[in-house]
Design a protein around this motif. Structure first.
Motif, short mmCIF file in Angstrom:
data_model
loop_
_atom_site.label_atom_id
_atom_site.label_comp_id
_atom_site.label_asym_id
_atom_site.label_seq_id
_atom_site.Cartn_x
_atom_site.Cartn_y
_atom_site.Cartn_z
N LEU A 74 3.27 11.87 -5.26
CA LEU A 74 4.16 12.49 -6.23
C LEU A 74 3.38 13.04 -7.43
N ALA A 75 2.40 12.25 -7.90
CA ALA A 75 1.60 12.68 -9.04
C ALA A 75 0.86 13.97 -8.73
N LEU A 76 0.27 14.06 -7.56
CA LEU A 76 -0.47 15.26 -7.19
C LEU A 76 0.46 16.44 -6.95
N VAL A 83 0.81 -1.22 0.00
CA VAL A 83 0.00 0.00 0.00
C VAL A 83 0.84 1.27 0.00
N VAL A 84 1.93 1.29 0.76
CA VAL A 84 2.71 2.52 0.90
C VAL A 84 3.22 3.02 -0.46
N PRO A 85 3.80 2.18 -1.32
CA PRO A 85 4.24 2.70 -2.62
C PRO A 85 3.10 3.25 -3.48
N ILE A 86 1.90 2.68 -3.32
CA ILE A 86 0.76 3.18 -4.07
C ILE A 86 0.42 4.60 -3.62
N GLY A 87 0.34 4.81 -2.32
CA GLY A 87 0.04 6.14 -1.81
C GLY A 87 1.15 7.13 -2.09
N TYR A 88 2.40 6.68 -1.97
CA TYR A 88 3.53 7.56 -2.24
C TYR A 88 3.53 8.02 -3.70
N ILE A 121 -6.60 11.64 -16.81
CA ILE A 121 -5.70 10.70 -17.48
C ILE A 121 -4.25 11.04 -17.15
N LEU A 122 -3.91 12.32 -17.14
CA LEU A 122 -2.55 12.74 -16.83
C LEU A 122 -2.16 12.34 -15.41
N VAL A 123 -3.02 12.61 -14.45
CA VAL A 123 -2.71 12.26 -13.06
C VAL A 123 -2.60 10.75 -12.90
N LEU A 124 -3.51 10.01 -13.52
CA LEU A 124 -3.45 8.55 -13.47
C LEU A 124 -2.14 8.05 -14.07
N ALA A 125 -1.70 8.66 -15.16
CA ALA A 125 -0.46 8.23 -15.80
C ALA A 125 0.73 8.42 -14.86
N LEU A 126 0.83 9.58 -14.24
CA LEU A 126 1.93 9.84 -13.31
C LEU A 126 1.89 8.87 -12.13
N TRP A 127 0.69 8.64 -11.62
CA TRP A 127 0.53 7.72 -10.49
C TRP A 127 0.92 6.30 -10.89
N LEU A 128 0.42 5.83 -12.02
CA LEU A 128 0.71 4.46 -12.44
C LEU A 128 2.17 4.27 -12.82
#
Length: 569
Positions: free
Chosen positions: A30-32, A21-26, A94-101
């Motif tokens: 970063l994306a935000l 979970v931690v890497p997902i939230g981290y 889409i942009l935020v999802l891309a950075l997150w993924l």
């Protein structure tokens, strides 16, 4: 199932929840931190990034326009989604999802291949999200290319485990643009053994179907202008040279699409820091016998060396020959974008270096390493140094969009594809093609420095010459033009066009825009079979993405199982 093996290479029960979970939230954080300013009211309007409240399934959006289909299936996807959600939010999400993924995928990649804990995963996520490649492509407006970039670690994992549903989903996401689809296909081919290459090729063709079919029918993705090769070649940054710039994940052709910290001596400092973090793990990785790890390291090296070679005199000549002789080879003229293939290898090396450093010093080694990567590019934060902000369109645009109803094509003035807008400090692509229901004629000519790279738009170029020569409106109607739109606040060539528009009825006019009706145009449309073909190709791409996602998540199997149980007596 292969998809299940990919989702559980290490059984979920054996992986502590924090490690997952931690890497997902981290990565989300970063994306935000990067995209935060873009989430305010308004629309993304920055160089090649053009978001509009609503866009439409025109022939151009499907790839059957007058120029090469460079924005398929991106434009069609946004057009469909903008029916239910404001188009500005579609692009930003889409942009935020891309950075997150991108960050989450890098963390997942190093966890699966190296069996590392939270610290190395966070370092890998930082390298994947916080680097010059991301910054420069943002500043160039390549939000959809970043979707393909984000898909790469997921493609590598799925290809390694032969998780075909997951590979379908990741390849379709990468295929939002032609370049992203090719990036995914190359990386998948590098990872898999030879016996799986036919299956990888089939996936790649399906994910690229909109671009391939539109190129076949449209006939506008053929021989490109070789002048674009030198114009779009990788560029040396201060103190680094071309090879050093590419190794540091920078070197985009447009010197104006670079963060301030990369325009002086700090570019050398930032590159040394990034490469230092990566170099920490190279000795340990090179000793591994894991085929995927070695393949990703090799692809990382080639992704730096080949674009650097392409920027030499011999390399430029070679690429120019390809553009002249090979249809579609113009896709490869922006050589720096292929450096994206280096990032999966970089993240593996950074994670391995973090693990090695932690073994020699402290388990908290990830903190200084991640911090160094962040400090090496301090102005990526908050819209790349607070430069990128959403803007509001003048109200006249909605009036023009309502008035144009698809009878004939739209010719635009001033001549050219790029516009200047009050409040936007950089030239931007004309929003008209994504704003109105009719096809907007564009030549495809791209000004790069003092060079104009010729586009493929013969129809648009013919209309543009007539307009700037002040021709009789009847000649425009004969060429299928139903509307003339004058964007009054933007600079550019008008020639004697006023003589033409003075003879046309005004449909709408204000201080920013003027729309004129040409009369009864001789409408030019592609044959119905061609439009049906590209629509089918887009549906195939969408089906691959949705079906792959459902299959990889297990939802498809659950639905099929429920149907079977219901049908049993």
């Amino acid at each position: 199932m292969a998809a299940a093996r990919w989702l559980r290479t290490v059984p979920v029960s054996a992986v502590p929840i924090g490690v997952r979970v931690v890497p997902i939230g981290y990565s989300a954080g970063l994306a935000l931190l990067i995209a935060g300013p873009l989430l305010g009211p308004g629309y993304l309007l920055w160089r090649d990034a053009v978001a509009t409240p609503r866009s439409y399934l025109t022939d151009s959006a499907l790839g059957l326009g007058d120029t090469a289909p460079r924005a398929v299936p991106q434009d069609a996807a946004v057009a469909v989604l903008s029916v239910v959600l404001d188009g500005g939010w579609v692009v930003r999400l889409i942009l935020v999802l891309a950075l997150w993924l991108a960050g989450w995928g890098a963390a997942r990649l190093v966890r699966e291949l190296l069996s590392v804990g939270i610290g190395p995963q966070l370092v890998a996520a930082t390298v994947a999200v916080w680097n010059p490649y991301v910054a420069e492509r943002l500043l160039q407006g390549h939000w959809s290319l970043l979707t393909g970039y984000a898909a790469l670690p997921w493609v590598a994992l799925a290809a390694r485990e032969a998780s075909w549903f997951a590979l379908l989903a990741a390849s379709a996401a990468a295929g939002l643009t032609p370049t992203g689809g090719v990036l995914a296909a190359i990386l998948a081919a590098v990872v898999v053994p030879l016996r799986r290459l036919p299956a990888i090729a089939a996936v790649a063709v399906g994910a690229a179907a909109p671009w391939l079919v539109a190129s076949l029918f449209g006939g506008s993705a053929g021989i490109g202008d070789p002048a674009g090769v030198a114009a779009f070649a990788a560029r040396a940054e201060p103190g680094l040279g071309t090879l050093g710039s590419l190794a540091g994940l920078g070197g985009i052709w447009n010197a104006d699409a670079v963060p301030s910290s990369r325009t002086g001596g700090f570019a050398l400092v930032g590159t040394v820091v990034l490469l230092g973090v990566v170099a920490l793990g190279l000795p340990a990785l090179w000793r591994t016998r894991d085929r995927t790890v070695r393949a990703l390291l090799l692809s990382a090296g080639l992704a730096v060396l080949l674009p650097a070679a392409a920027a030499t005199p011999l390399g430029l000549s070679t690429v120019e020959w390809m553009v002249r002789q090979v249809p579609g080879a113009g896709l490869f003229r922006d050589t720096q974008k292929w450096v994206a293939l280096a990032v999966p290898g970089y993240t593996l090396a950074a994670a391995a270096g973090c693990r090695a450093l932690a073994a020699r010093t402290t388990s908290a080694a990830a903190v200084p390493l991640a911090g160094l990567v962040l400090l090496a590019l301090p102005d990526l934060a908050w819209g790349v140094g607070n430069t990128m902000h959403p803007v509001r369109y003048p109200p006249g645009w909605s009036r023009v969009a309502d008035a144009v109803r698809g009878d004939g094509a739209v010719a635009v003035l001033p001549a050219g594809m790029f516009r200047t807008f009050p409040g936007v400090p950089v030239p931007v692509l004309d929003p008209a093609p994504r704003m109105v229901r009719a096809d907007v004629l564009q030549t495809g000519d791209l000004p790069v420095g003092g060079t104009v790279v010729a586009g493929e738009g013969a129809w648009a170029r013919q209309v543009q010459r007539l307009l700037t020569a002040g021709a009789d409106p009847a000649r425009l109607a004969d060429l299928g033009v139903g509307w003339v739109l004058v964007e009054r606040t933007s600079g550019g060539a008008l020639g004697a066009a006023q003589r033409t528009v003075d003879r046309l009825p005004v449909v709408y006019a204000d201080a920013d825009l003027a729309l004129y009706a040409v009369g009864t145009p001789r409408v030019q449309r592609p044959p119905p079979a061609q439009r049906a073909g590209v629509v089918a190709a887009h549906l195939l791409w969408a089906g691959i993405g949705v079906g792959g996602l459902l299959g990889a998540s297990g939802l498809l199997g659950a639905v099929v199982g429920a149907i079977r149980r219901r049908d049993q007596p």
